[in-house]
Enzyme design. Structure first.
Site, PDB file in Angstrom:
ATOM      1  N   ASP A  14       0.852  -1.180   0.000  1.00 22.02           N
ATOM      2  CA  ASP A  14       0.000   0.000   0.000  1.00 22.02           C
ATOM      3  C   ASP A  14       0.893   1.238   0.000  1.00 22.02           C
ATOM      4  O   ASP A  14       2.109   1.140   0.228  1.00 22.02           O
ATOM      5  CB  ASP A  14      -0.895  -0.033   1.239  1.00 22.02           C
ATOM      6  CG  ASP A  14      -1.796   1.180   1.348  1.00 22.02           C
ATOM      7  OD1 ASP A  14      -2.314   1.628   0.317  1.00 22.02           O
ATOM      8  OD2 ASP A  14      -1.963   1.681   2.472  1.00 22.02           O
ATOM      9  N   LYS A  15       0.325   2.405  -0.224  1.00 22.27           N
ATOM     10  CA  LYS A  15       1.133   3.622  -0.210  1.00 22.27           C
ATOM     11  C   LYS A  15       0.913   4.430   1.065  1.00 22.27           C
ATOM     12  O   LYS A  15       1.820   4.567   1.889  1.00 22.27           O
ATOM     13  CB  LYS A  15       0.828   4.507  -1.428  1.00 22.27           C
ATOM     14  CG  LYS A  15       1.703   5.763  -1.478  1.00 22.27           C
ATOM     15  CD  LYS A  15       1.272   6.704  -2.557  1.00 22.27           C
ATOM     16  CE  LYS A  15       0.039   7.490  -2.166  1.00 22.27           C
ATOM     17  NZ  LYS A  15       0.277   8.455  -1.072  1.00 22.27           N
ATOM     18  N   GLU A  46      -8.076  15.388   8.719  1.00 20.62           N
ATOM     19  CA  GLU A  46      -8.947  16.321   9.428  1.00 20.62           C
ATOM     20  C   GLU A  46      -8.155  17.162  10.417  1.00 20.62           C
ATOM     21  O   GLU A  46      -8.375  18.373  10.540  1.00 20.62           O
ATOM     22  CB  GLU A  46     -10.049  15.555  10.145  1.00 20.62           C
ATOM     23  CG  GLU A  46     -11.075  14.932   9.211  1.00 20.62           C
ATOM     24  CD  GLU A  46     -12.278  14.414   9.964  1.00 20.62           C
ATOM     25  OE1 GLU A  46     -12.143  14.136  11.169  1.00 20.62           O
ATOM     26  OE2 GLU A  46     -13.358  14.310   9.370  1.00 20.62           O
ATOM     27  N   PHE A  62     -18.324  10.421   5.881  1.00 16.78           N
ATOM     28  CA  PHE A  62     -17.590   9.969   4.694  1.00 16.78           C
ATOM     29  C   PHE A  62     -17.843   8.487   4.455  1.00 16.78           C
ATOM     30  O   PHE A  62     -17.941   7.699   5.386  1.00 16.78           O
ATOM     31  CB  PHE A  62     -16.095  10.199   4.898  1.00 16.78           C
ATOM     32  CG  PHE A  62     -15.242   9.679   3.766  1.00 16.78           C
ATOM     33  CD1 PHE A  62     -14.970  10.476   2.665  1.00 16.78           C
ATOM     34  CD2 PHE A  62     -14.723   8.396   3.812  1.00 16.78           C
ATOM     35  CE1 PHE A  62     -14.187   9.995   1.630  1.00 16.78           C
ATOM     36  CE2 PHE A  62     -13.945   7.912   2.787  1.00 16.78           C
ATOM     37  CZ  PHE A  62     -13.675   8.717   1.685  1.00 16.78           C
ATOM     38  N   LYS A  66     -16.714  18.552   1.816  1.00 21.56           N
ATOM     39  CA  LYS A  66     -15.332  18.367   1.350  1.00 21.56           C
ATOM     40  C   LYS A  66     -15.207  16.956   0.798  1.00 21.56           C
ATOM     41  O   LYS A  66     -15.909  16.033   1.228  1.00 21.56           O
ATOM     42  CB  LYS A  66     -14.335  18.575   2.484  1.00 21.56           C
ATOM     43  CG  LYS A  66     -14.351  17.487   3.557  1.00 21.56           C
ATOM     44  CD  LYS A  66     -13.268  17.702   4.590  1.00 21.56           C
ATOM     45  CE  LYS A  66     -13.323  16.584   5.650  1.00 21.56           C
ATOM     46  NZ  LYS A  66     -12.360  16.777   6.734  1.00 21.56           N
ATOM     47  N   THR A  94      -2.424   1.484  -4.767  1.00 18.42           N
ATOM     48  CA  THR A  94      -2.909   2.632  -4.002  1.00 18.42           C
ATOM     49  C   THR A  94      -4.210   3.155  -4.581  1.00 18.42           C
ATOM     50  O   THR A  94      -4.509   2.951  -5.767  1.00 18.42           O
ATOM     51  CB  THR A  94      -1.854   3.761  -3.994  1.00 18.42           C
ATOM     52  OG1 THR A  94      -2.366   4.898  -3.306  1.00 18.42           O
ATOM     53  CG2 THR A  94      -1.476   4.165  -5.408  1.00 18.42           C
ATOM     54  N   GLY A  95      -4.967   3.817  -3.759  1.00 13.39           N
ATOM     55  CA  GLY A  95      -6.203   4.439  -4.212  1.00 13.39           C
ATOM     56  C   GLY A  95      -6.024   5.880  -4.642  1.00 13.39           C
ATOM     57  O   GLY A  95      -7.002   6.542  -5.000  1.00 13.39           O
ATOM     58  N   ARG A 126      -5.772   4.234  -8.112  1.00 11.33           N
ATOM     59  CA  ARG A 126      -7.234   4.247  -8.035  1.00 11.33           C
ATOM     60  C   ARG A 126      -7.796   2.829  -7.930  1.00 11.33           C
ATOM     61  O   ARG A 126      -8.809   2.502  -8.559  1.00 11.33           O
ATOM     62  CB  ARG A 126      -7.825   4.951  -9.255  1.00 11.33           C
ATOM     63  CG  ARG A 126      -7.573   6.439  -9.334  1.00 11.33           C
ATOM     64  CD  ARG A 126      -8.354   7.167  -8.288  1.00 11.33           C
ATOM     65  NE  ARG A 126      -8.371   8.599  -8.499  1.00 11.33           N
ATOM     66  CZ  ARG A 126      -8.465   9.486  -7.529  1.00 11.33           C
ATOM     67  NH1 ARG A 126      -8.522   9.075  -6.270  1.00 11.33           N
ATOM     68  NH2 ARG A 126      -8.506  10.778  -7.776  1.00 11.33           N
TER      69      ARG A 126
END
Length: 1247
Positions: free
Chosen positions: A413-414, A620, A662, A686, A803-804, A899
């Site tokens: 993962d990143k 946040e 979210f 946001k 990664t997303g 993505r």
């Protein structure tokens, strides 16, 4: 008390099972039924709160443990042989003696299981007797009780700093706003506080809360293990329904924080609580080496059956050749002897019993002990300990340590894995105008100043020439130039990484404002009446309001011990004062213990410098601290209101009407508030740019330019490696709000499809948004990430990053962490159409194949990297394109997938593992990485700031990505080579020893007799030769850690087939046969035609065999320590002591022959010592000469590395530096280690 009939008991049990299996549960209070019998209780079918994690009971321990142990076929095999030895016609030993080995093995395993179960019992007893407070209608108060007494339907009171005993529906809190805060670190490892709110409209929040007034029905879903979701509604007597979710559920195991007390209704208890449903035992995995071992055990079985067949046939022929029956055969009661064929048949089974140790009974136990020792050294490695978090590596799956030495693909993962997951506010764009925050960038550059020249590599990445505006200039319109990534430098200021509250290190909390933006806010604030409509003020209101950050005073924080640090460079920076933004003062966190107060609410005259924020995510926290830097200070947050302090010093209280949290589908969150001045309903939103831009209202000329400019800024932020967020505002009319609110409440009260209905209402409101601006937040690379990735790649491991993030952000990080190199040919695959995807795959694959077939590129590392987005990856993973994608990916040096969803991550790992038949490792830190971690051969969880979900699902847990370097390259290599060599040695040892008995059968008529005493044969394997191989598997070290880290190519020796191959196994078997022949026939020829008895002949053989086996191991040992000498010499000494004592006291152990005083007599004969020396030398000479010739004529890379290890450290470092410089200026060979001049024996002698 009347006893129930069996039929009533069965009927009651069936009713209880049906009640527990229902998807919906109706729960009522137990108070009206207090004091009545169990059959009168309304919630009696649901389990109590007592837990039991033990596996056994006192009475059933032995049968249950034996049942478990007999799942291992080897144990069944040896028990059957022991039972077979009780049959008189086939027994080879005394029946009782044959039981000893298997009984010892089973007893040791049973003692280990009993100790582990006893520890679980003590833990359960301690937990079940933990005190808690349960409401009693009789006493009219909360009475002290124990956790095991809690039942579904009870009212439980939890006070500050206590642990929640069961899953409670929160009904009342001491906080006036009805909220409480919990710490879930016991469940998911997250130390930041989470806010829970009491159900509104159910109970009056006053100090005199009375549970008797609770006369409603709680309707909730069936228990499940999802810690983040809960469906429930409360039905009032008037049939009115009030819905709630996870925001009102206190989970068992959580700790109450910053709240004096709270009262909850028990909905799940004991083993039905979410924490217990997540309490999974360590998973059992079979390592690659273990699978090979099982194959070789089958070969040994075939070899054993072959030898037994030879023995049976030999016995038959021997009897056939005799003119009359031999005198040692005893006839039956009728005076008849068995026929030769029947005797041969019986002899087959006798030979199985005699030669049974050819199948190593103690090998499996030895492997377990070796792995425990290896895990001990891994977990206690100081280099794998993180001082900042005081965490060390955890081994959660105990039987796959050797797989760490055969990894070929790493999937990472990143965010939070390669990066620190510490979000630092860097830049922002408001109404199309970009503010670069240059002063803040200078501060971060000072914090990230590299310590050595090697760190400069962070800046050495290619940047494609771009045109447009520059992020680094004060002018907004000039061309965009290359931006050097000083933001990739890690912070060198000790103490910044750890603070008292999550996401609150000075690196994250201190922001130096941009001067131009300060002036703009100053003008907006000075304009009369403009503060409620000015977009600049609205932007910062959105930053401060649109989040779930909780506010606490500095005195209310959870304190943790940490060393005091000296004054840092950061504290010497001078910030220009401004009346809107006073200088940011560092909060002085002193070393204290306990809680000084239990409240999160700041008084109205709060000094903003004393505030601290508890955030659920680092993004946040970074945004709230950025707003605070500009004077928009978040003072207080309750479920119904948010209090802010404006730059002018005025405090505003915004009424919170709803929070649209979210979720991964919407990719955004919103907060609906009522403005305290205009009384308008305002929705602040946001989210990700692609999720926000499509929701903007119809754009006119100016708004269109603002959106285009903001999008341009967002693209540059992404190319600069920053995480981006868009902020919007929407004014909602009263009529629209009333209509929407009805739908919202109906969705919240639903049980079926609740998530979909709630999301639909959020989507319904989040339309027609007005763009305010965007932010760029930096997530810094962890320390030594580039060096780790380069080392893994040099070790022959392909690294994939899944990664997303947006492709631009991911590519930037890829260059910064050296996943992508400057000289790489980067293939970008991004398409929307499957035909286009197929065409790109075919063309690219053809080009790559042409490159690899070029003779000039043979045996070199191809500088090809692949970047693919999630949409294209979905098409590439389809069944018709999967093979072509795998063929392309395996030819690339690195792959970057952007993505991608969690499901896609696991699909990619499974595809590579199954298609290429390679060993895979996946590493991640968040809940979205769990599926990927579980899909890989080895899953590694990184205990970062996103909780412990990944750690709980992993096989190993580390604190920093850089720890992968030593865990894989050093410990992985050691664990594999040690265990592989130990297993091969174990097979050799058993075959070499058992063949002595086999050769003797040719001289005793294949009668199944032995020339060695039974007890000494048992002691030989159980005591005399059992400890040295275990020590060999735990402590041997072929190459030093410094050499393995300095020359990562050495790791490739274990990949693929590795050292434990078909050839090495059979070469060892042939060597064992040769050594057994030598050990038997040299003493046989020496004693030929003498009158010695059978044990006088067997004792030298036993002694010679011991010397040969021990010295054979000494040849294989690569690194000698004091422990090696003690164990090796101790084994020999133990043999002589036990044998001498046994020979002295055994007068008639095995009549008519006995070993009395045999060894004593032998040790008085010079022939005994001469035989021991000559036979041992002749037996070991071939192996020793083979090692000498192999290491001299064609030394392997590992042998060369061992030669370098023998040099003094300075000379060795010079060689390693020369190797590194050569490696960096030439193509790295894949198949072999090739330093500029191989450090052969001659060159080392010259040094």
């Amino acid at each position: 008390m009347t006893l129930k009939s069996p039929l009533d008991r069965v009927r009651d049990a069936l009713r209880g099972q049906r009640a527990r299996e229902k998807d919906i549960r109706n729960l009522v209070s137990n108070l009206p039924y207090e004091g009545l019998g169990k059959t009168k209780q309304p919630n009696r079918y649901f389990p109590g709160n007592a837990i039991k994690t033990t596996k056994y009971t006192l009475l059933l321990f032995i049968p249950m443990n034996l049942f478990e142990q007999f799942h291992r076929l080897a144990n069944i095999y040896f028990v059957c042989l022991a039972i077979l030895n009780f049959v008189p016609v086939v027994n080879a030993f005394q029946p009782e003696v044959a039981l000893i080995p298997i009984c010892v093995i089973l007893s040791l395993a049973a003692l280990k299981a009993a100790w582990e179960d006893f520890r679980r019992y003590r833990s359960d007893r301690k937990l079940n007797n933990t005190p808690c407070f349960i409401y009693s209608r009789k006493d009219k108060r909360f009475t002290k009780s124990r956790w095991k007494d809690v039942r579904v339907g009870d009212f439980v009171k939890v006070v500050c700093n206590e642990i929640v005993p069961a899953d409670l529906l929160l009904l009342h809190s001491s906080d006036p706003s009805g909220v409480c805060h919990i710490e879930t670190s016991n469940l998911d490892g997250e130390t930041n506080l989470k806010q829970r709110r009491a159900m509104s409209g159910i109970c009056i929040s006053d100090p005199e809360f009375k549970p008797e007034s609770f006369n409603t029905v709680v309707v909730c879903e069936k228990p499940n293990n999802n810690l983040n979701h809960f469906k429930c509604y409360v039905e009032k007597p008037d049939k009115d329904k009030v819905g709630t979710g996870i925001e009102s559920l206190l989970l068992r195991g959580c700790k109450m924080r910053n709240t004096h007390h709270a009262v909850g209704f028990v909905v799940y208890a004991g083993h039905e609580t979410k924490s217990m449903l997540n309490n999974n035992a360590p998973r059992y995995k079979r390592s690659k080496l273990e699978r090979k071992l099982n194959t070789d055990v089958i070969f040994c079985v075939i070899l054993l059956l072959s030898m037994c067949l030879v023995g049976a046939l030999g016995h038959f022929l021997w009897l056939q050749a005799l003119p009359s029956g031999p005198p040692y055969l005893v006839p039956d009661s009728n005076g008849h002897l068995d026929s030769p064929s029947l005797s041969g048949f019986y002899m087959f089974f006798t030979m199985i019993i005699l030669l049974q140790i050819l199948i190593p009974i103690s090998l499996y136990v030895s492997i377990e002990l070796v792995k425990i020792g290896q895990i001990y050294f891994i977990t206690n490695d100081i280099d794998l300990h993180d001082d900042e978090t005081d965490r060390r590596v955890q081994c959660k799956t105990l039987n796959i340590t050797e797989d760490l030495g055969q990894i070929e693909y790493v999937f990472s993962d990143k965010t939070g894995t390669l990066t620190e997951n510490k979000m630092v506010f860097r830049r922002c764009s408001i109404m199309g105008t970009e503010y670069p925050h240059k002063e803040n960038a200078i501060r971060l550059a000072v914090l990230g100043e590299p310590e050595s020249g090697e760190d400069v590599i962070f800046n050495q990445r290619p940047q494609p020439p771009l045109t447009g505006w520059s992020l680094d200039t004060e002018d907004i319109t000039p061309d965009c130039t290359q931006h050097h990534h000083d933001n990739r430098h890690r912070s060198k200021v000790k103490g910044n990484a750890q603070s008292d509250v999550a996401f609150s290190s000075p690196l994250e909390t201190e922001v130096i404002p941009d001067r131009k933006l300060l002036q703009q806010i100053s003008r907006a604030g000075n304009c009369s009446g403009s503060q409620e409509i000015d977009p600049y003020l609205d932007f910062f209101l959105g930053l401060a309001i649109c989040n779930t950050v909780a506010v606490s005073m500095a005195t209310a924080q959870r304190q943790r011990r940490k060393p005091k640090r000296s004054r840092s460079i950061l504290e010497d920076l001078v910030v220009e004062e401004d009346h809107f933004n006073p200088p940011v003062k560092k909060e002085d966190f002193e070393d204290t213990t306990g809680l000084q107060m239990c409240s999160l609410h700041a008084p109205s005259d709060t000094n903003s410098d004393n505030l601290s924020y508890e955030a659920e995510s680092p993004d946040e926290a970074a945004l709230v601290y950025a707003a605070k830097a500009y004077g928009f200070t978040l003072l207080n947050r309750t479920p119904d209101s948010v209090t802010l302090r404006l730059p002018s010093g005025e405090d505003l209280v915004f009424e919170v009407l709803d929070t649209l949290t979210f979720d991964s589908n919407r990719k955004r969150m919103s907060v609906l508030v009522r403005h305290p001045i205009t009384r308008e309903y305002v929705l602040y939103t946001k989210g990700a740019d692609y999720a926000i831009m499509e929701l903007l209202e119809h754009l006119s000329g100016k708004q269109k330019n603002i959106a285009a400019g903001t999008q341009h800024h967002l693209d540059c932020y992404a190319k600069d490696g920053l995480r981006t967020l868009c902020f919007t505002k929407k004014v909602v009319s009263y009529k629209e709000y009333e209509s929407w609110s009805v739908n919202r409440q109906r969705a919240l009260a639903a049980i079926d499809h609740r998530e979909e209905l709630v999301m639909d209402t959020a989507v319904q409101l989040e339309t027609g948004l007005s763009l305010l601006g965007a932010t760029g937040i930096e997530d810094r690379l962890q320390e030594s990430v580039p060096d780790t990735i380069v080392a893994l790649r040099e070790a022959g491991i392909q690294v994939w990053v899944l990664t997303g993030d947006k492709p631009e952000t991911a590519v930037n990080i890829g260059y910064a962490c050296r996943l992508l190199e400057e000289e790489d040919l980067v293939i970008n695959m991004s398409c929307k159409n499957k035909l286009v995807c197929t065409s790109i795959l075919d063309c690219t694959l053809e080009e790559v194949r042409r490159y690899s077939e070029d003779p000039r590129n043979v045996d070199t590392t191809q500088g090809i990297s692949l970047v693919i987005d999630g949409c294209t990856l979905t098409m590439a993973l389809s069944s018709d394109l999967q093979d072509r994608f795998v063929d392309l990916a395996k030819r690339c040096r690195s792959v970057l997938c952007c993505r991608v969803t969690p499901l896609q991550k696991s699909r990619v790992v499974k595809m590579v593992r199954e298609k290429l038949k390679v060993m895979t490792l996946a590493v991640g830190d968040g809940a979205n990485d769990v599926s990927m971690i579980q899909a890989a051969d080895i899953g590694i969880g990184l205990s970062g700031q996103e909780g412990m979900q990944a750690v709980m699902a992993s096989d190993f847990a580390i604190s920093r990505f850089k720890h992968l370097n030593k865990l894989i390259l050093v410990h992985g290599h050691w664990c594999y080579t040690r265990l592989a060599n130990m297993i091969i040695y174990f097979f050799y040892k058993n075959v070499a020893y058992v063949n002595l008995l086999f050769w003797y059968q040719f001289f005793c008529g294949f009668s199944g007799t032995t020339m060695i005493d039974y007890w000494l044969m048992i002691f030989f394997n159980l005591f005399f030769t059992s400890v040295p191989p275990i020590m060999f598997g735990i402590m041997d070290r072929d190459v030093s850690a410094e050499m393995l880290l300095g020359v990562p190519e050495l790791y490739r020796m274990g990949q693929g087939a590795g050292e434990y191959t078909f050839s090495t196994f059979w070469v060892s078997m042939l060597d064992a046969f040769y050594q057994s022949l030598v050990c038997f026939f040299i003493p046989y020829l020496a004693y030929q035609d003498s009158d010695i008895d059978v044990f006088t002949f067997g004792t030298p053989l036993n002694t010679i065999s011991l010397f040969t086996i021990i010295l054979h191991l000494s040849i294989e040992i690569k690194a000698w320590t004091v422990v090696h000498w003690v164990i090796m010499l101790g084994s020999v000494a133990l043999y002589f002591i036990v044998t001498l004592v046994y020979s002295a006291i055994c007068v008639s152990c095995n009549p008519p022959s006995n070993p009395y005083w045999i060894l004593q007599s032998q040790m008085a004969d010079p022939m005994f010592y001469l035989l021991c020396i000559i036979t041992t030398v002749v037996a070991l000479m071939p192996r020793y000469m083979f090692h000498v010739l192999k290491n001299s004529i064609a030394p392997s890379p590992l042998v060369q590395a061992r030669h370098l290890d023998r040099l003094d450290p300075s000379t060795r470092d010079e060689w390693m530096k020369e190797w590194k410089s050569f490696r960096s200026t030439s193509q790295v060979k894949r198949s072999r280690l090739s330093p500029p001049t191989s450090p052969t024996m001659e060159t080392l002698a010259d040094i």
